[in-house]
Design a protein around this motif. Structure first.
Motif, PDB file in Angstrom:
ATOM      1  N   GLY A 166      -7.975  -1.145  -2.614  1.00  0.00           N
ATOM      2  CA  GLY A 166      -8.218  -2.295  -1.753  1.00  0.00           C
ATOM      3  C   GLY A 166      -7.215  -2.467  -0.642  1.00  0.00           C
ATOM      4  O   GLY A 166      -7.140  -3.536  -0.023  1.00  0.00           O
ATOM      5  N   GLY A 167      -6.441  -1.399  -0.354  1.00  0.00           N
ATOM      6  CA  GLY A 167      -5.422  -1.512   0.691  1.00  0.00           C
ATOM      7  C   GLY A 167      -5.979  -1.817   2.058  1.00  0.00           C
ATOM      8  O   GLY A 167      -5.301  -2.410   2.895  1.00  0.00           O
ATOM      9  N   GLY A 168      -7.215  -1.420   2.304  1.00  0.00           N
ATOM     10  CA  GLY A 168      -7.821  -1.730   3.589  1.00  0.00           C
ATOM     11  C   GLY A 168      -8.223  -3.176   3.730  1.00  0.00           C
ATOM     12  O   GLY A 168      -8.469  -3.660   4.835  1.00  0.00           O
ATOM     13  N   VAL A 169      -8.253  -3.895   2.599  1.00  0.00           N
ATOM     14  CA  VAL A 169      -8.620  -5.313   2.599  1.00  0.00           C
ATOM     15  C   VAL A 169      -7.379  -6.196   2.647  1.00  0.00           C
ATOM     16  O   VAL A 169      -7.321  -7.168   3.406  1.00  0.00           O
ATOM     17  CB  VAL A 169      -9.461  -5.645   1.350  1.00  0.00           C
ATOM     18  CG1 VAL A 169      -9.795  -7.129   1.301  1.00  0.00           C
ATOM     19  CG2 VAL A 169     -10.724  -4.806   1.315  1.00  0.00           C
ATOM     20  N   PHE A 170      -6.384  -5.851   1.837  1.00  0.00           N
ATOM     21  CA  PHE A 170      -5.148  -6.638   1.774  1.00  0.00           C
ATOM     22  C   PHE A 170      -3.983  -5.665   1.653  1.00  0.00           C
ATOM     23  O   PHE A 170      -3.965  -4.803   0.768  1.00  0.00           O
ATOM     24  CB  PHE A 170      -5.184  -7.588   0.578  1.00  0.00           C
ATOM     25  CG  PHE A 170      -3.960  -8.448   0.427  1.00  0.00           C
ATOM     26  CD1 PHE A 170      -3.512  -9.221   1.468  1.00  0.00           C
ATOM     27  CD2 PHE A 170      -3.248  -8.468  -0.768  1.00  0.00           C
ATOM     28  CE1 PHE A 170      -2.382 -10.021   1.345  1.00  0.00           C
ATOM     29  CE2 PHE A 170      -2.128  -9.255  -0.912  1.00  0.00           C
ATOM     30  CZ  PHE A 170      -1.695 -10.043   0.153  1.00  0.00           C
ATOM     31  N   TRP A 171      -3.019  -5.803   2.545  1.00  0.00           N
ATOM     32  CA  TRP A 171      -1.953  -4.807   2.685  1.00  0.00           C
ATOM     33  C   TRP A 171      -1.214  -4.527   1.392  1.00  0.00           C
ATOM     34  O   TRP A 171      -0.865  -3.383   1.096  1.00  0.00           O
ATOM     35  CB  TRP A 171      -0.956  -5.259   3.765  1.00  0.00           C
ATOM     36  CG  TRP A 171      -0.098  -6.416   3.326  1.00  0.00           C
ATOM     37  CD1 TRP A 171      -0.420  -7.732   3.401  1.00  0.00           C
ATOM     38  CD2 TRP A 171       1.199  -6.343   2.743  1.00  0.00           C
ATOM     39  NE1 TRP A 171       0.603  -8.512   2.894  1.00  0.00           N
ATOM     40  CE2 TRP A 171       1.615  -7.679   2.483  1.00  0.00           C
ATOM     41  CE3 TRP A 171       2.070  -5.308   2.402  1.00  0.00           C
ATOM     42  CZ2 TRP A 171       2.842  -7.990   1.916  1.00  0.00           C
ATOM     43  CZ3 TRP A 171       3.293  -5.614   1.814  1.00  0.00           C
ATOM     44  CH2 TRP A 171       3.673  -6.947   1.584  1.00  0.00           C
ATOM     45  N   PHE A 172      -0.974  -5.558   0.569  1.00  0.00           N
ATOM     46  CA  PHE A 172      -0.145  -5.360  -0.621  1.00  0.00           C
ATOM     47  C   PHE A 172      -0.854  -4.509  -1.669  1.00  0.00           C
ATOM     48  O   PHE A 172      -0.199  -3.825  -2.462  1.00  0.00           O
ATOM     49  CB  PHE A 172       0.260  -6.707  -1.228  1.00  0.00           C
ATOM     50  CG  PHE A 172       1.255  -6.569  -2.363  1.00  0.00           C
ATOM     51  CD1 PHE A 172       2.575  -6.239  -2.097  1.00  0.00           C
ATOM     52  CD2 PHE A 172       0.866  -6.736  -3.682  1.00  0.00           C
ATOM     53  CE1 PHE A 172       3.493  -6.088  -3.125  1.00  0.00           C
ATOM     54  CE2 PHE A 172       1.775  -6.603  -4.720  1.00  0.00           C
ATOM     55  CZ  PHE A 172       3.093  -6.274  -4.430  1.00  0.00           C
ATOM     56  N   PHE A 173      -2.176  -4.521  -1.679  1.00  0.00           N
ATOM     57  CA  PHE A 173      -2.912  -3.713  -2.650  1.00  0.00           C
ATOM     58  C   PHE A 173      -2.611  -2.224  -2.466  1.00  0.00           C
ATOM     59  O   PHE A 173      -2.706  -1.442  -3.413  1.00  0.00           O
ATOM     60  CB  PHE A 173      -4.415  -3.950  -2.523  1.00  0.00           C
ATOM     61  CG  PHE A 173      -4.873  -5.314  -2.978  1.00  0.00           C
ATOM     62  CD1 PHE A 173      -4.038  -6.131  -3.722  1.00  0.00           C
ATOM     63  CD2 PHE A 173      -6.140  -5.776  -2.662  1.00  0.00           C
ATOM     64  CE1 PHE A 173      -4.445  -7.381  -4.146  1.00  0.00           C
ATOM     65  CE2 PHE A 173      -6.562  -7.028  -3.080  1.00  0.00           C
ATOM     66  CZ  PHE A 173      -5.723  -7.837  -3.821  1.00  0.00           C
ATOM     67  N   ASP A 174      -2.241  -1.859  -1.246  1.00  0.00           N
ATOM     68  CA  ASP A 174      -1.950  -0.452  -0.971  1.00  0.00           C
ATOM     69  C   ASP A 174      -0.771   0.056  -1.798  1.00  0.00           C
ATOM     70  O   ASP A 174      -0.669   1.259  -2.067  1.00  0.00           O
ATOM     71  CB  ASP A 174      -1.649  -0.271   0.515  1.00  0.00           C
ATOM     72  CG  ASP A 174      -2.356   0.935   1.099  1.00  0.00           C
ATOM     73  OD1 ASP A 174      -3.323   1.422   0.480  1.00  0.00           O
ATOM     74  OD2 ASP A 174      -1.947   1.402   2.165  1.00  0.00           O
ATOM     75  N   VAL A 175       0.128  -0.853  -2.179  1.00  0.00           N
ATOM     76  CA  VAL A 175       1.272  -0.456  -3.013  1.00  0.00           C
ATOM     77  C   VAL A 175       0.783   0.218  -4.284  1.00  0.00           C
ATOM     78  O   VAL A 175       1.346   1.220  -4.750  1.00  0.00           O
ATOM     79  CB  VAL A 175       2.148  -1.676  -3.341  1.00  0.00           C
ATOM     80  CG1 VAL A 175       3.243  -1.303  -4.343  1.00  0.00           C
ATOM     81  CG2 VAL A 175       2.761  -2.255  -2.067  1.00  0.00           C
ATOM     82  N   PHE A 176      -0.291  -0.310  -4.871  1.00  0.00           N
ATOM     83  CA  PHE A 176      -0.786   0.216  -6.143  1.00  0.00           C
ATOM     84  C   PHE A 176      -1.362   1.620  -5.992  1.00  0.00           C
ATOM     85  O   PHE A 176      -1.469   2.352  -6.994  1.00  0.00           O
ATOM     86  CB  PHE A 176      -1.857  -0.722  -6.712  1.00  0.00           C
ATOM     87  CG  PHE A 176      -1.327  -2.064  -7.117  1.00  0.00           C
ATOM     88  CD1 PHE A 176      -0.734  -2.245  -8.346  1.00  0.00           C
ATOM     89  CD2 PHE A 176      -1.428  -3.153  -6.258  1.00  0.00           C
ATOM     90  CE1 PHE A 176      -0.243  -3.488  -8.726  1.00  0.00           C
ATOM     91  CE2 PHE A 176      -0.944  -4.398  -6.623  1.00  0.00           C
ATOM     92  CZ  PHE A 176      -0.341  -4.566  -7.863  1.00  0.00           C
TER      93      PHE A 176
END
Length: 325
Positions: free
Chosen positions: A35-45
């Motif tokens: 979901g990094g393209g939706v919310f930046w912090f999700f990209d961490v995962f």
């Protein structure tokens, strides 16, 4: 005794509950990573696919003997999702080359701005002797090393901002054609490019070091740098070698977008774990990369020894193929 049996059952239920919760957490982390393209912090995962595979395997090995089939099946699902994420990275053709072809040895090294090793750049160059080196976090304190390297690397693309900020520095034993600073951010040089001729054929080197995405603003700046790389790949008349500390794994949203927009390819789906070099192997992630355009082939890519930095350097041999323009 009855008391021992009761204690055993209690412990078993506790272990089963922990395994079940760990599996759900693992699945959630893998899902959020997409979901990094939706919310930046999700990209961490998205960065921890290697660790997800290890965790899923450990849960499966513990759940199966306990006959916790639901947990085991969820662990298998987590393993499958993580493996699929890794498999989706576009990689180059792995077929060997029948005859010797022109090649260049290229290296990338984030030297760490406060590296305690004296003359670390010189030591790395002496140890590996690549044709081209792209340094990152190459602050003013390292600049005297360039004079000592100038005999072997007389061609040097060194840019500095008005505040004296540097970062990405490209040095070469081959003449550099049209060196450019393509991007700067947060007071540092972030993208440097230069052409080189190998056996009469021209290739463009893109040295890259976007900022660490610790905040929404920095994540947006980092992602913009990959958009610049995509623009270079689509507009350059020459094939690209993109190399550096990406501050992102190949599974993150901006890298997935870069692969979708261009023909850039990675060396392998199981990359070198380069960061953080001070941590044990199972906790490291791969954020130092080399990507190439069609017509180029990464014949070898490995990490070099640690030299006081929190990154392992990477060293590669890139061969020229037949699709060069």
């Amino acid at each position: 005794s009855k008391r021992s049996a009761a204690t055993g059952r209690t412990m078993r239920r506790l272990v089963e509950k922990i395994l079940s919760m760990a599996t759900i957490g693992l699945l959630l982390a893998i899902a959020l990573g997409h979901g990094g393209g939706v919310f930046w912090f999700f990209d961490v995962f998205a960065n921890f696919q290697m660790q997800y595979l290890m965790a899923g395997g450990a849960i499966l090995l513990l759940a199966a003997p306990l006959r916790q089939w639901r947990t085991a099946m969820l662990a298998i699902a987590a393993l499958g999702l993580s493996a699929l994420t890794i498999y989706q990275v576009p990689v180059q053709e792995q077929a060997g080359v029948a005859a010797p072809v022109p090649a260049v040895k290229i290296a990338s090294f984030n030297v760490l701005f406060n590296n305690p090793v004296p003359e670390v750049a010189v030591k790395f160059a002496d140890a590996e002797r690549p044709d081209i080196i792209v340094f990152q976090e190459f602050t003013r304190s390292f600049l005297p090393s360039l004079e000592k390297l100038s005999e072997r690397y007389p061609y040097q693309a060194v840019f500095a901002l008005k505040n004296g900020g540097t970062d990405v520095v490209l040095i070469s034993s081959l003449p550099l054609l049209d060196p450019r600073m393509e991007a700067e951010a947060e007071g540092r040089i972030r993208i440097v490019t230069a052409g080189v001729e190998i056996d009469g054929r021209r290739v463009r080197i893109v040295g890259l070091h976007p900022p660490v995405p610790l905040l929404p603003r920095l994540a947006a700046v980092r992602d913009r740098h990959f958009e610049i790389v995509a623009e270079l790949a689509k507009s350059s008349p020459d094939p690209l070698i993109v190399i550096g500390d990406f501050n992102a794994t190949l599974w993150t949203a901006p890298l997935r977008s870069l692969f979708a927009q261009t023909e850039l390819r990675a060396h392998a789906r199981w990359p070198e774990l380069t960061y953080a070099s001070v941590f044990p192997w199972p906790t490291r992630i791969p954020i130092d990369h080399l990507l190439v355009s069609p017509g180029l082939r990464i014949a070898e890519l490995r990490k070099s020894e640690r030299l006081g930095s929190d990154h392992f350097p990477i060293v590669a041999r890139v061969e020229l193929g037949t699709r060069l323009r």
